[in-house]
Enzyme design. Structure first.
Site, PDB file in Angstrom:
ATOM      1  N   ALA A  76      49.939  27.385 -40.138  1.00 26.31           N
ATOM      2  CA  ALA A  76      49.861  27.366 -38.814  1.00 26.31           C
ATOM      3  C   ALA A  76      48.656  27.159 -38.327  1.00 26.31           C
ATOM      4  CB  ALA A  76      50.538  28.783 -38.281  1.00 26.31           C
ATOM      5  N   THR A 115      46.192  24.685 -34.777  1.00 24.50           N
ATOM      6  CA  THR A 115      45.718  25.556 -33.716  1.00 24.50           C
ATOM      7  C   THR A 115      44.893  24.449 -32.798  1.00 24.50           C
ATOM      8  OG1 THR A 115      44.148  26.341 -35.132  1.00 24.50           O
ATOM      9  CG2 THR A 115      46.200  27.685 -34.692  1.00 24.50           C
ATOM     10  N   PHE A 130      50.473  32.427 -35.471  1.00 25.92           N
ATOM     11  CA  PHE A 130      51.573  33.488 -35.236  1.00 25.92           C
ATOM     12  C   PHE A 130      50.914  34.778 -35.248  1.00 25.92           C
ATOM     13  CE2 PHE A 130      54.031  30.165 -36.658  1.00 25.92           C
ATOM     14  CZ  PHE A 130      55.295  30.299 -36.125  1.00 25.92           C
ATOM     15  N   ARG A 131      49.933  35.096 -36.329  1.00 23.02           N
ATOM     16  CA  ARG A 131      49.346  36.529 -36.439  1.00 23.02           C
ATOM     17  C   ARG A 131      48.058  36.685 -35.772  1.00 23.02           C
ATOM     18  NH1 ARG A 131      53.454  35.200 -40.308  1.00 23.02           N
ATOM     19  NH2 ARG A 131      54.577  36.749 -40.866  1.00 23.02           N
ATOM     20  N   HIS A 148      59.487  24.863 -44.177  1.00 23.56           N
ATOM     21  CA  HIS A 148      60.549  25.388 -43.219  1.00 23.56           C
ATOM     22  C   HIS A 148      60.894  24.372 -42.210  1.00 23.56           C
ATOM     23  CE1 HIS A 148      57.355  29.037 -43.817  1.00 23.56           C
ATOM     24  NE2 HIS A 148      58.358  29.054 -44.742  1.00 23.56           N
ATOM     25  N   CYS A 208      74.093  18.934 -35.706  1.00 21.90           N
ATOM     26  CA  CYS A 208      75.375  19.397 -35.511  1.00 21.90           C
ATOM     27  C   CYS A 208      75.913  20.020 -36.543  1.00 21.90           C
ATOM     28  CB  CYS A 208      76.091  18.226 -34.879  1.00 21.90           C
ATOM     29  SG  CYS A 208      77.905  18.620 -34.469  1.00 21.90           S
ATOM     30  N   CYS A 232      79.690  18.024 -37.519  1.00 18.21           N
ATOM     31  CA  CYS A 232      79.960  16.800 -37.788  1.00 18.21           C
ATOM     32  C   CYS A 232      78.606  16.136 -38.433  1.00 18.21           C
ATOM     33  CB  CYS A 232      80.242  15.802 -36.558  1.00 18.21           C
ATOM     34  SG  CYS A 232      79.127  15.337 -35.518  1.00 18.21           S
ATOM     35  N   THR A 267      46.277  29.243 -43.375  1.00 14.07           N
ATOM     36  CA  THR A 267      47.360  30.059 -43.501  1.00 14.07           C
ATOM     37  C   THR A 267      46.859  31.625 -44.104  1.00 14.07           C
ATOM     38  OG1 THR A 267      49.424  30.496 -44.966  1.00 14.07           O
ATOM     39  CG2 THR A 267      47.760  28.985 -45.917  1.00 14.07           C
ATOM     40  N   ILE A 327      39.293  24.975 -39.542  1.00 10.55           N
ATOM     41  CA  ILE A 327      39.646  24.108 -40.518  1.00 10.55           C
ATOM     42  C   ILE A 327      39.475  22.836 -40.039  1.00 10.55           C
ATOM     43  CG2 ILE A 327      42.192  23.974 -39.692  1.00 10.55           C
ATOM     44  CD1 ILE A 327      42.715  23.944 -42.697  1.00 10.55           C
TER      45      ILE A 327
END
Length: 253
Positions: free
Chosen positions: A34, A38, A45-46, A131, A139, A142, A206, A247
């Site tokens: 993640a 940024t 997230f953390r 992920h 869908c 279908c 990460t 980074i």
């Protein structure tokens, strides 16, 4: 591997070191999380101001679980649409440099935990999305695929706010891996092949605490492991090169 032998928090030194590594190794792979996005305005997230530090009706980890998706689909899609899709985000220096390195034959693959599609937007072609991606919404009846734009516009939603396929009425599920769901086996195998064949692995942005994704580092058998992350990670002691700076700035070469 040599173990941690070179460290810096200076972005100019980091950029020079990374340039040298990509110039002197034949098979390079980037593994990112993640923190790569940024600088594009997508929160991680953390960290202290990350998604998991914000207050919602339910914890984000709960709302991003398969069981929550099944039990509370309207709440899931409201959160997903508002917090997980960032159509205005643009690739930053890190994304662009990785794409440039691939075009010049200096980078074999990107393995990413991100679902934002910014590596492909920057021009990267060999991207293993552990992920999934917000840009694929499928869908469940279908198999018709819908775009992130269609999900954001709400043109597909029923009266409860749940996206439905116009063709068959089936529920449309984002092609992202939720908590309690397994990773795609073909993607895992592709990522493992890339990492196992690399002689330099650059890990960036990460925390290396999300499994099974973080466990893929065990397949690296090359000579140089690089970790680029603002904060310490559980794998820092393994790194031959440890860079603790922004980074995007580290990839400004």
């Amino acid at each position: 591997m040599l173990g941690q032998g070179w460290t810096t928090s200076d972005s100019d030194e980091a950029a020079e070191k990374l340039r040298d590594l990509f110039d002197t190794h034949e098979r390079s792979v980037f593994f990112g999380g993640a923190g790569v996005s940024t600088a594009s305005g997508i929160p991680d997230f953390r960290s202290a101001d990350g998604l998991y530090s914000q207050r919602f009706a339910y914890p984000p980890e709960t709302m991003l679980s398969h069981s929550f998706y099944e039990a509370h689909p309207a709440d899931f899609f409201a959160f997903y649409r508002e917090r997980m899709i960032a159509l205005d985000a643009q690739p930053n220096q890190c994304h662009r440099k990785l794409a440039e390195l691939e075009r010049s034959g200096k980078l074999d693959a990107v393995v990413t935990q991100n679902i934002d599609g910014l590596h492909q937007a920057a021009g990267s072609r060999c991207v293993w999305e552990l992920h999934g991606s917000v840009h694929r919404n499928i869908c469940q009846r279908c198999g018709t695929v819908y775009s992130a734009g269609q999900m954001v516009s709400r043109e597909l939603e029923d009266e409860e706010g749940i996206p439905r396929c116009p063709a068959c009425g089936g529920r449309i599920k984002p092609d992202v891996v939720l908590y309690e769901e397994p990773l795609d086996q073909d993607v895992i195998e592709g990522a493992v092949r890339a990492i196992a064949s690399a002689d330099v692995l650059v890990v960036g942005g990460t925390s290396l605490v999300v499994y099974p994704a973080a466990g893929l580092l065990q397949y690296f058998q090359g000579d140089t492991l690089v970790i680029v992350n603002r904060d310490p990670t559980p794998q820092d002691a393994r790194a031959d090169v440890l860079i603790s700076c922004d980074i995007a700035q580290a990839f400004a070469f």
